[in-house]
Design an enzyme around this catalytic site. Sequence first.
Site, PDB file in Angstrom:
ATOM      1  N   GLY A   1       0.816  -1.207   0.000  1.00  0.00           N
ATOM      2  CA  GLY A   1       0.000   0.000   0.000  1.00  0.00           C
ATOM      3  C   GLY A   1       0.849   1.256   0.000  1.00  0.00           C
TER       4      GLY A   1
ATOM      5  N   GLY B   1      -0.327   4.415   0.252  1.00  0.00           N
ATOM      6  CA  GLY B   1      -1.078   5.553   0.772  1.00  0.00           C
ATOM      7  C   GLY B   1      -0.212   6.366   1.710  1.00  0.00           C
ATOM      8  CG  PHE B   2      -1.741   9.929   3.504  1.00  0.00           C
ATOM      9  CD1 PHE B   2      -1.057  11.063   3.123  1.00  0.00           C
ATOM     10  CD2 PHE B   2      -3.058   9.791   3.121  1.00  0.00           C
ATOM     11  CE1 PHE B   2      -1.671  12.055   2.378  1.00  0.00           C
ATOM     12  CE2 PHE B   2      -3.691  10.775   2.375  1.00  0.00           C
ATOM     13  CZ  PHE B   2      -2.996  11.908   1.997  1.00  0.00           C
ATOM     14  N   GLY B   3       0.250   6.069   4.955  1.00  0.00           N
ATOM     15  CA  GLY B   3       1.025   5.255   5.878  1.00  0.00           C
ATOM     16  C   GLY B   3       2.179   4.552   5.210  1.00  0.00           C
TER      17      GLY B   3
ATOM     18  CB  VAL C   1      -1.198  -7.863  -2.127  1.00  0.00           C
ATOM     19  CG1 VAL C   1      -1.017  -8.950  -1.070  1.00  0.00           C
ATOM     20  CG2 VAL C   1       0.104  -7.089  -2.309  1.00  0.00           C
TER      21      VAL C   1
ATOM     22  CD  GLU D   1     -13.642  18.152   2.838  1.00  0.00           C
ATOM     23  OE1 GLU D   1     -12.904  18.755   3.623  1.00  0.00           O
ATOM     24  OE2 GLU D   1     -13.283  17.143   2.203  1.00  0.00           O
TER      25      GLU D   1
ATOM     26  CG  ASP E   1      -8.282   3.778   6.365  1.00  0.00           C
ATOM     27  OD1 ASP E   1      -8.465   4.403   7.420  1.00  0.00           O
ATOM     28  OD2 ASP E   1      -8.373   4.293   5.236  1.00  0.00           O
TER      29      ASP E   1
ATOM     30  CB  ALA F   1      -4.317  11.700   5.870  1.00  0.00           C
TER      31      ALA F   1
END
Length: 709
Positions: A288, A290-292, A356, A447, A576, A591
Site C-alpha cells: 500500500g 497511501g499515506f502510511g 496483493v 465537502e 485503515d 491521513a
Amino acid sequence: MNAAVQARLRAAVGAARAALRLAAPFVDLFVRLCLAGAFFTSGMLKLGNWPLALILSQQEYPVSWLDPGIAAVLGAAIEVGGSILLTAGLFTRPAALAMLLLSLVIQFSYQRLDENLFWAALFAWYFIHGAGPLSLDRLFAKGVRESALPLAAEAVAAAASLERAAGPWFRLLLRLWLAAAVAGLPLPEAFFPIDTMAALPRLLAWPMAVMLAAGVATPVAAVVLLLALSGTWMMAPAEGVSLYAPFVLALLAVSGPGALSLDRLLSGALAEGPRRPDEDAPHVVIVGAGFGGMACAGGLRRERVRVTLIDRRNYHLFQPLLYQVATASLSPGDIAVPIRSVFRDDPEVTALCGTVTGVDPVRRLVQVEGREIDYDYLVLASGASHGYFGNDRWAAYAPGLKFVEDAVAMRGRILGAFERAELAEDPQEQARCLTFIICGGGPTGVELAGAIAELARHGLAGEYRRIDPARARIMLVQSGERVLPSFPEALSAAARRALESLGVDVRIGSRVEDIDQAGAVVNGTRIEASTIIWAAGVVASPAAMWLNQQPDRAGRLKVAADLSVPEWSNVFAIGDTAAVDLDGSTVPGVAPAAKQGGLYVASVLRARLRGHAPPPPFRYRSPGSLATIGRRQAVADFGRVRLSGAVAWWLWGAVHVFFMLGTRSRIAVILGWLWSYLTYRVGVQLITGERHTEFNTKDFRLAERMKRQ
C-alpha cells in the site's frame, strides 16, 4: 577509529545533514525575498518620483564614469527587474550579476557601508550557485536544457560549469573574508565588514574565525556567529552594522563550506560510499502506497535495508482532495504523484505495481498476481474500500470515492446529470436529473455536498439554455444527530449553517433504507434522484483474512501496542488496515494517523535493525481536524482552538497544499484554486471514458424517440 564510534558519528552527521537539507530551500527563499524586497522598494520609490531620482543621481550619489540619466535608468531597472527575477528564482544568475555590480558601484562610488559588502557577497553567491529548489530556474532546468530554444542547453551547461569550477573557491574566499573580519584583523574597511563583526565578544570571535577559515564544523560556527550577532544587536544596536550578515552565515550553515574545507575531508572519511542495494540486507515489504505506506518507506531511507513498496496503482494519491476531482475543480494529475518518481534517488526502495492476493506468514511470502515475494518484515498499509453495511448491491447505484477512477467516474455522473436534464422534456425527469443525494455527513460527504452546490450555483452558470443548474437539489443524508460528528458540536452547527446557506438540504437523523437506479428511500420516503453518492462508511482491506486473524467490526486487523500483529511480531498493520486501541478508543482512520503509524513502524524497524531498545508504544497525536464547505467556509478543530468561516478556509487550503507531495502538484492546485476563486469557473468539465448515463424507462423511451426522429 572504533567501528561503533564511527557509526555513531556517521549517524549524527547524517541527522545534521538531513536537518540542514530540509532547511536549505526555505533559507534560500527567505534570503532572496529579503534582498529583493529591499531593492524593489528602492527602485519603486525612484520610479514614483523620477525628477528626484535624477537629482539624486547627479548630486547625492554620482558615478563619475557614467552619465547621471543613464545611471538613474540602469539603477532603477536593476533594482526593480532584478528584484522580481530574484523573487521568482527566474534567470537568477544574470539578475544576481547585475545586482552584484550595482552593489559594488554603490560601495566604491557613493558610500562605503558594510551593508553593501554583504549585498555583494550574497549576490555573488547567487551568481555562482543559482537559486535553490524553491525557484523557477530549478523547476524548468531540465525542460530548458532539452528544449529547442537557441543556446538553452549551452546556457544551462555553462551555469553548471561555473558552479563546479568557481563554487569551491568562492566559498573558501567567503569563509576567509568572514574569518578575517570576525578576528578583527587590521584590514581596509572598504573591503571587509569590520564594523559589523566588531560587535562580537573577542573570546568568541577568534575560535569561530579559525573554524570558519579552516572549514571545521562550519555549520556550527556559522550558527553560533549568527546567534551571537543577533543577540548583541538586540541588546545594544550599533550604527554602521549590517543586518544582512546573518543571511550570509545562514547560507553557509545550510549549504556547507564547500569542497576546500576540513569538513569535506572528514565527511569523506566517514562516508560509506555510494549507496547500492544490499542483497544481504533485511527485506521490508510494504503493501500500500497511501499515506502510511509512503511515510514508512520514507522513514527507512538510508537504513541498511531493502524496501519493496507494492500498490495496485503506480501513484500515491492525495485523497483529501479527491472530491475536487469529482466536482471538476482539479485534474487527477494535480493530486497524484508517481511512486517511482518519489523514490527515484533511493536505490534501496523498489516500487511494484500489482495486486496483493494473499500472505503466507509462515513462509514469509507475499503473493502478488501469481508471484511470491519473500520478506523479513511486512507492513500492511492496504487501506480500505467502500462499506455498504451489508447492502453491497447499492454499490452499482451509489458509488463511493476512494481512487482516481472513482473520482473521474463520479465527475462524469455529476456532469452527465446536468446534460440529461438539458435533454429531458418532462419537468419531472428534469427534476430527477437535478437531484443529488449524498449518503453520509462526515468530512467527505460535507465537502462533496458543498462542492456540488458551488458547481451548480457558480461553476455551470450560464452554460445551459433549457435548465438553470442553480435549481439543482443537493440532499445530504446523515443518520446521526449532526453532520461532522467527530467535530465539536458548535463546529458541526456552523458547518450545517454553511451548507444550508449554499442551498443544501441537510437531513440529520435520517437513514437510507434502499437505493436503486432511479432514486433512494430515506426514512420511508421515496426520493427520485439520478445521482447518488456514498460517503457513509468504509471497510478495511482483506488483510485480516490473509493472516487468518479475527478482524474487528470494520474488518481491521487488531494490533499490539507497537502496531505489530500479535501472532506475528514481524508483521505490522497501519492506517485503515489496523484497529489501534488507545485507552479504550480506536485511532481514527484519517491521513495523519496513517502517517504517524508509518513513521512509528519505521522507527520500530530501525531499532530492531540496529539492535537498539524499542521505542515507546504508539501514541496518536491528533494535529486537528479540518473540513471545508464551499467558498470562504470551513471548520477547524485544534482542541482548545476552534475556527470557522474564512480564517478556517484559508488555513484548510494552506495545510492541504503543505502536505502534498511534489512541487508540481502544489503549484497546480494553487493555480486551480486561484482560477476557480477569481472566475467562479471550474477547470475540468470533461465527461471521459464510458458515457455515465443511467437510463431509466423514461430515458430509454426518450432516446428511442430521438433515434426515430
